[in-house]
Scaffold this active site. Structure first.
Site, PDB file in Angstrom:
ATOM      1  CB  SER A   1     -33.969   9.254 -24.932  1.00  0.00           C
ATOM      2  OG  SER A   1     -33.116   8.694 -25.889  1.00  0.00           O
TER       3      SER A   1
ATOM      4  N   GLY B   1     -21.486  10.322 -22.518  1.00  0.00           N
ATOM      5  CA  GLY B   1     -20.114  10.030 -22.915  1.00  0.00           C
ATOM      6  C   GLY B   1     -19.968   8.903 -23.918  1.00  0.00           C
ATOM      7  CB  SER B   2     -22.414   6.578 -25.476  1.00  0.00           C
ATOM      8  OG  SER B   2     -23.395   7.486 -25.962  1.00  0.00           O
ATOM      9  N   GLY B   3     -20.783   8.999 -27.057  1.00  0.00           N
ATOM     10  CA  GLY B   3     -20.412   9.516 -28.374  1.00  0.00           C
ATOM     11  C   GLY B   3     -21.596   9.929 -29.220  1.00  0.00           C
TER      12      GLY B   3
ATOM     13  CG  LEU C   1     -24.804   4.391 -20.824  1.00  0.00           C
ATOM     14  CD1 LEU C   1     -23.707   3.428 -20.398  1.00  0.00           C
ATOM     15  CD2 LEU C   1     -25.783   4.645 -19.687  1.00  0.00           C
TER      16      LEU C   1
ATOM     17  CB  SER D   1     -23.174  15.152 -29.003  1.00  0.00           C
ATOM     18  OG  SER D   1     -24.311  15.266 -28.172  1.00  0.00           O
TER      19      SER D   1
END
Length: 198
Positions: free
Chosen positions: A107, A36-38, A34, A40
């Protein structure tokens, strides 16, 4: 879609030869999760660890790619599919160059991730599920996107009014709830080491 009047031109130097020159095995780390999941943050940390090990790698980040190559796309389901199709093609070229490639994209659709996987050789596509509950993603909300989506200012936002299909059997499953960024990144590097990519 195939372009008419073109023929694939085979190159003299192979993907394997390029990877051997770099003393590694080419692959694609496909980070999904999602907003904001981390994704990147973890992908960047992995890239830094690979660089420290003298690996040849490259990170294709979702937001960065939308500033250029995919700058003409929105966030409808159709545009999301085209976004992933284009990045799959680019990632395939980078893998062919013998690199360890990372893509950090939401994705959201399993079918699109499967299409990306089919473009590569056996074992080259490594799905990395950054598993962060939506409640935590909303708490973080680094770009303020969840707040805007909840206010109706952003349409087709994944996890709010657009579907996210979580991987059922990812190669690497990272539960971020009890791990630091460094621990998450190390989990990916350990997988690459254990499977002979580095």
């Amino acid at each position: 879609m195939k372009t008419e009047n073109t023929v694939w031109h085979t190159q003299q130097v192979s993907k394997t030869q390029r990877a051997e020159l770099k003393k590694q095995k080419a692959c694609l780390l496909w980070y999904t999760g999602l907003s904001g999941s981390g994704k990147s943050t973890i992908a960047n940390a992995v890239d830094a660890l690979l660089f420290q090990r003298d690996c040849h790698s490259y990170l294709l980040d979702g937001d960065n790619v939308r500033h250029g190559l995919n700058g003409d796309l929105g966030f409808s389901d159709e545009d999301r599919i085209e976004n992933i199709r284009r990045i799959s093609e680019v990632a395939q070229l980078f893998v062919d160059a013998g690199l360890i490639v990372s893509t950090a994209f939401i994705s959201p659709f399993a079918a699109d991730r499967e299409i990306a996987a089919k473009k590569l050789g056996a074992g080259e596509f490594i799905e990395v599920f950054i598993d962060t509950p939506i409640a935590i993603c909303e708490q973080r909300d680094p770009k303020g996107l969840y707040k805007k989506a909840r206010a109706g200012e952003i349409k087709d936002f994944t996890g709010i009014d657009s579907t996210y299909e979580a991987p059922e059997n990812p190669a690497i499953h990272i539960d971020t709830s009890d791990k630091s960024i460094e621990q998450c990144a190390q989990q990916v590097v350990d997988y690459l080491f254990e499977h002979g990519f580095i």
